[in-house]
Design a protein around this motif. Sequence first.
Motif, PDB file in Angstrom:
ATOM      1  N   LEU A  30     -12.330   4.899 -44.028  1.00  0.00           N
ATOM      2  CA  LEU A  30     -12.182   6.328 -43.770  1.00  0.00           C
ATOM      3  C   LEU A  30     -10.807   6.822 -44.202  1.00  0.00           C
ATOM      4  CD1 LEU A  30     -13.044   9.046 -42.507  1.00  0.00           C
ATOM      5  CD2 LEU A  30     -12.212   8.168 -40.311  1.00  0.00           C
ATOM      6  N   VAL A  31      -9.776   6.081 -43.842  1.00  0.00           N
ATOM      7  CA  VAL A  31      -8.411   6.472 -44.205  1.00  0.00           C
ATOM      8  C   VAL A  31      -8.250   6.516 -45.722  1.00  0.00           C
ATOM      9  CG1 VAL A  31      -5.985   5.812 -44.089  1.00  0.00           C
ATOM     10  CG2 VAL A  31      -7.440   5.575 -42.065  1.00  0.00           C
ATOM     11  N   ILE A  32      -8.765   5.493 -46.399  1.00  0.00           N
ATOM     12  CA  ILE A  32      -8.658   5.431 -47.856  1.00  0.00           C
ATOM     13  C   ILE A  32      -9.397   6.610 -48.497  1.00  0.00           C
ATOM     14  CG2 ILE A  32      -9.279   4.090 -49.903  1.00  0.00           C
ATOM     15  CD1 ILE A  32      -8.921   1.566 -48.191  1.00  0.00           C
ATOM     16  N   LEU A  33     -10.606   6.895 -48.020  1.00  0.00           N
ATOM     17  CA  LEU A  33     -11.386   7.997 -48.573  1.00  0.00           C
ATOM     18  C   LEU A  33     -10.703   9.342 -48.352  1.00  0.00           C
ATOM     19  CD1 LEU A  33     -15.059   7.010 -47.644  1.00  0.00           C
ATOM     20  CD2 LEU A  33     -14.040   7.085 -49.924  1.00  0.00           C
ATOM     21  N   GLN A  34     -10.135   9.533 -47.163  1.00  0.00           N
ATOM     22  CA  GLN A  34      -9.474  10.805 -46.882  1.00  0.00           C
ATOM     23  C   GLN A  34      -8.196  10.970 -47.700  1.00  0.00           C
ATOM     24  OE1 GLN A  34      -9.092  10.902 -42.575  1.00  0.00           O
ATOM     25  NE2 GLN A  34     -11.016  11.997 -42.364  1.00  0.00           N
ATOM     26  N   LEU A  35      -7.467   9.887 -47.941  1.00  0.00           N
ATOM     27  CA  LEU A  35      -6.290   9.962 -48.800  1.00  0.00           C
ATOM     28  C   LEU A  35      -6.691  10.263 -50.239  1.00  0.00           C
ATOM     29  CD1 LEU A  35      -4.107   7.010 -47.438  1.00  0.00           C
ATOM     30  CD2 LEU A  35      -3.711   9.463 -47.146  1.00  0.00           C
ATOM     31  N   LEU A  36      -7.794   9.664 -50.679  1.00  0.00           N
ATOM     32  CA  LEU A  36      -8.298   9.951 -52.019  1.00  0.00           C
ATOM     33  C   LEU A  36      -8.733  11.404 -52.134  1.00  0.00           C
ATOM     34  CD1 LEU A  36      -9.134   8.866 -54.816  1.00  0.00           C
ATOM     35  CD2 LEU A  36     -11.350   8.261 -53.821  1.00  0.00           C
ATOM     36  N   ALA A  37      -9.426  11.891 -51.099  1.00  0.00           N
ATOM     37  CA  ALA A  37      -9.845  13.290 -51.092  1.00  0.00           C
ATOM     38  C   ALA A  37      -8.645  14.227 -51.047  1.00  0.00           C
ATOM     39  CB  ALA A  37     -10.759  13.550 -49.889  1.00  0.00           C
ATOM     40  N   LEU A  38      -7.599  13.817 -50.326  1.00  0.00           N
ATOM     41  CA  LEU A  38      -6.375  14.618 -50.277  1.00  0.00           C
ATOM     42  C   LEU A  38      -5.758  14.745 -51.669  1.00  0.00           C
ATOM     43  CD1 LEU A  38      -4.197  16.047 -48.516  1.00  0.00           C
ATOM     44  CD2 LEU A  38      -3.073  13.825 -48.319  1.00  0.00           C
ATOM     45  N   PHE A  39      -5.786  13.665 -52.424  1.00  0.00           N
ATOM     46  CA  PHE A  39      -5.270  13.683 -53.797  1.00  0.00           C
ATOM     47  C   PHE A  39      -6.059  14.684 -54.639  1.00  0.00           C
ATOM     48  CE2 PHE A  39      -5.619  12.049 -58.155  1.00  0.00           C
ATOM     49  CZ  PHE A  39      -4.278  12.106 -58.540  1.00  0.00           C
ATOM     50  N   PHE A  40      -7.395  14.676 -54.498  1.00  0.00           N
ATOM     51  CA  PHE A  40      -8.219  15.635 -55.237  1.00  0.00           C
ATOM     52  C   PHE A  40      -7.960  17.065 -54.773  1.00  0.00           C
ATOM     53  CE2 PHE A  40     -11.392  11.991 -55.792  1.00  0.00           C
ATOM     54  CZ  PHE A  40     -10.899  11.688 -57.052  1.00  0.00           C
ATOM     55  N   ALA A  41      -7.715  17.225 -53.464  1.00  0.00           N
ATOM     56  CA  ALA A  41      -7.483  18.564 -52.919  1.00  0.00           C
ATOM     57  C   ALA A  41      -6.194  19.188 -53.461  1.00  0.00           C
ATOM     58  CB  ALA A  41      -7.420  18.502 -51.389  1.00  0.00           C
ATOM     59  N   LEU A  42      -5.254  18.355 -53.895  1.00  0.00           N
ATOM     60  CA  LEU A  42      -4.004  18.875 -54.448  1.00  0.00           C
ATOM     61  C   LEU A  42      -4.233  19.633 -55.755  1.00  0.00           C
ATOM     62  CD1 LEU A  42      -1.602  15.855 -53.789  1.00  0.00           C
ATOM     63  CD2 LEU A  42      -1.623  18.065 -52.623  1.00  0.00           C
ATOM     64  N   GLY A  43      -5.388  19.409 -56.356  1.00  0.00           N
ATOM     65  CA  GLY A  43      -5.710  20.146 -57.574  1.00  0.00           C
ATOM     66  C   GLY A  43      -6.131  21.582 -57.313  1.00  0.00           C
ATOM     67  N   GLY A  44      -6.336  21.909 -56.040  1.00  0.00           N
ATOM     68  CA  GLY A  44      -6.719  23.274 -55.685  1.00  0.00           C
ATOM     69  C   GLY A  44      -8.219  23.470 -55.712  1.00  0.00           C
ATOM     70  N   SER A  45      -8.679  24.440 -54.965  1.00  0.00           N
ATOM     71  CA  SER A  45     -10.108  24.750 -54.911  1.00  0.00           C
ATOM     72  C   SER A  45     -10.443  26.042 -55.648  1.00  0.00           C
ATOM     73  CB  SER A  45     -10.559  24.870 -53.445  1.00  0.00           C
ATOM     74  OG  SER A  45      -9.806  25.873 -52.777  1.00  0.00           O
ATOM     75  N   GLY A  46      -9.442  26.700 -56.190  1.00  0.00           N
ATOM     76  CA  GLY A  46      -9.667  27.943 -56.925  1.00  0.00           C
ATOM     77  C   GLY A  46      -8.357  28.497 -57.434  1.00  0.00           C
ATOM     78  N   MET A  47      -8.456  29.410 -58.401  1.00  0.00           N
ATOM     79  CA  MET A  47      -7.251  29.978 -58.981  1.00  0.00           C
ATOM     80  C   MET A  47      -7.530  31.409 -59.407  1.00  0.00           C
ATOM     81  SD  MET A  47      -5.057  28.645 -62.280  1.00  0.00           S
ATOM     82  CE  MET A  47      -6.334  29.195 -63.422  1.00  0.00           C
ATOM     83  N   LEU A  48      -6.534  32.249 -59.259  1.00  0.00           N
ATOM     84  CA  LEU A  48      -6.611  33.650 -59.657  1.00  0.00           C
ATOM     85  C   LEU A  48      -5.286  34.022 -60.289  1.00  0.00           C
ATOM     86  CD1 LEU A  48      -8.088  36.429 -59.597  1.00  0.00           C
ATOM     87  CD2 LEU A  48      -7.047  36.792 -57.348  1.00  0.00           C
ATOM     88  N   GLY A  49      -5.324  34.687 -61.409  1.00  0.00           N
ATOM     89  CA  GLY A  49      -4.077  35.041 -62.081  1.00  0.00           C
ATOM     90  C   GLY A  49      -4.202  36.342 -62.847  1.00  0.00           C
ATOM     91  N   GLY A  50      -3.081  36.846 -63.273  1.00  0.00           N
ATOM     92  CA  GLY A  50      -3.050  38.092 -64.039  1.00  0.00           C
ATOM     93  C   GLY A  50      -1.662  38.333 -64.575  1.00  0.00           C
ATOM     94  N   SER A  51      -1.531  39.304 -65.418  1.00  0.00           N
ATOM     95  CA  SER A  51      -0.225  39.625 -65.992  1.00  0.00           C
ATOM     96  C   SER A  51      -0.188  41.081 -66.408  1.00  0.00           C
ATOM     97  CB  SER A  51       0.069  38.713 -67.192  1.00  0.00           C
ATOM     98  OG  SER A  51      -0.883  38.922 -68.223  1.00  0.00           O
ATOM     99  N   GLY A  52       1.022  41.598 -66.481  1.00  0.00           N
ATOM    100  CA  GLY A  52       1.260  42.962 -66.933  1.00  0.00           C
ATOM    101  C   GLY A  52       2.440  42.980 -67.879  1.00  0.00           C
ATOM    102  N   SER A  53       2.945  44.129 -68.112  1.00  0.00           N
ATOM    103  CA  SER A  53       4.067  44.244 -69.044  1.00  0.00           C
ATOM    104  C   SER A  53       5.346  43.633 -68.482  1.00  0.00           C
ATOM    105  CB  SER A  53       4.314  45.720 -69.373  1.00  0.00           C
ATOM    106  OG  SER A  53       4.564  46.460 -68.174  1.00  0.00           O
ATOM    107  N   MET A  54       5.495  43.660 -67.169  1.00  0.00           N
ATOM    108  CA  MET A  54       6.729  43.177 -66.545  1.00  0.00           C
ATOM    109  C   MET A  54       6.513  41.986 -65.625  1.00  0.00           C
ATOM    110  SD  MET A  54       9.162  45.332 -67.542  1.00  0.00           S
ATOM    111  CE  MET A  54      10.413  45.137 -66.287  1.00  0.00           C
ATOM    112  N   LEU A  55       5.237  41.661 -65.398  1.00  0.00           N
ATOM    113  CA  LEU A  55       4.976  40.686 -64.336  1.00  0.00           C
ATOM    114  C   LEU A  55       3.755  39.833 -64.678  1.00  0.00           C
ATOM    115  CD1 LEU A  55       5.491  39.699 -61.360  1.00  0.00           C
ATOM    116  CD2 LEU A  55       3.875  41.474 -60.662  1.00  0.00           C
TER     117      LEU A  55
END
Length: 250
Positions: A30-55
């Motif tokens: 269980l500990v090994i699996l949860q640490l492995l899952a934690l490593f995968f979780a560091l990749g994020g579960s989603g992403m949102l981005g955008g840009s403008g002229s100044m930002l």
Amino acid sequence: MSLTDPSMAAVVGKQIQFKMKSCIGMFSTLVILQLLALFFALGGSGMLGGSGSMLSYQINYYSIDIIVVFTILWAFINAILIKTKAYREDDFAFVTNRLSSNLSNIVFLFIGSIVGGITASLSGYLLRIAIYFLFDDNQQMIYSSTGYNLMDLLVGTIAMIVLIFLFSSFGYIIGTLVHLHKAFAYIVPVAILGFIFLFEVSTEIHVLMEIGSFYFGEDSFWLFGGKAIITLVLFLAGSMLISNRLEVRQ
């Protein structure tokens, strides 16, 4: 012949102690699996981005969902394995019967669900710590408020334990069916997948989505808990009834 007549509670207690010692490797897994899952979780579960002229900006979402999934799979597989021949024969080192064997198994799975639920719930804090040290200085972390309230953390942990125990009970009844006849190892998955396919084709209703909505679409913890507990009790009761059809030692 012994003149001692051990009580059911004493026999079950000894079996639970024996299982906790002999199956300690399950908790290491269980500990090994949860640490492995934690490593995968560091990749994020989603992403949102955008840009403008100044930002320009990028928002990454992180969650412990994958840790919960790994924990559920761990509980489900172990519930099946505990009904295999190697684990069953360990019970016969005691003065036992089907009832005491099932009760000790159920308590052991419940203890495993408690350990898995608590560690999965607290892994969110470990994930935040890991993300904090991985972030650059110019990045900002925004935390969800869920989990910082002690009551929310307690309710969430209890819900996690109930959820893991639900899947444990499902795995336990599958393991019991396979114990009844090895053919069920092939019949059960084929029957489940076949039922889902035929039902969805004939009704255009997504079975898995409806089941997920039935259990996890509730805003009330008590409704979710009630549904889950009733279901797992039916699974465990069914497992015990099926076990009674088996011979004394099989």
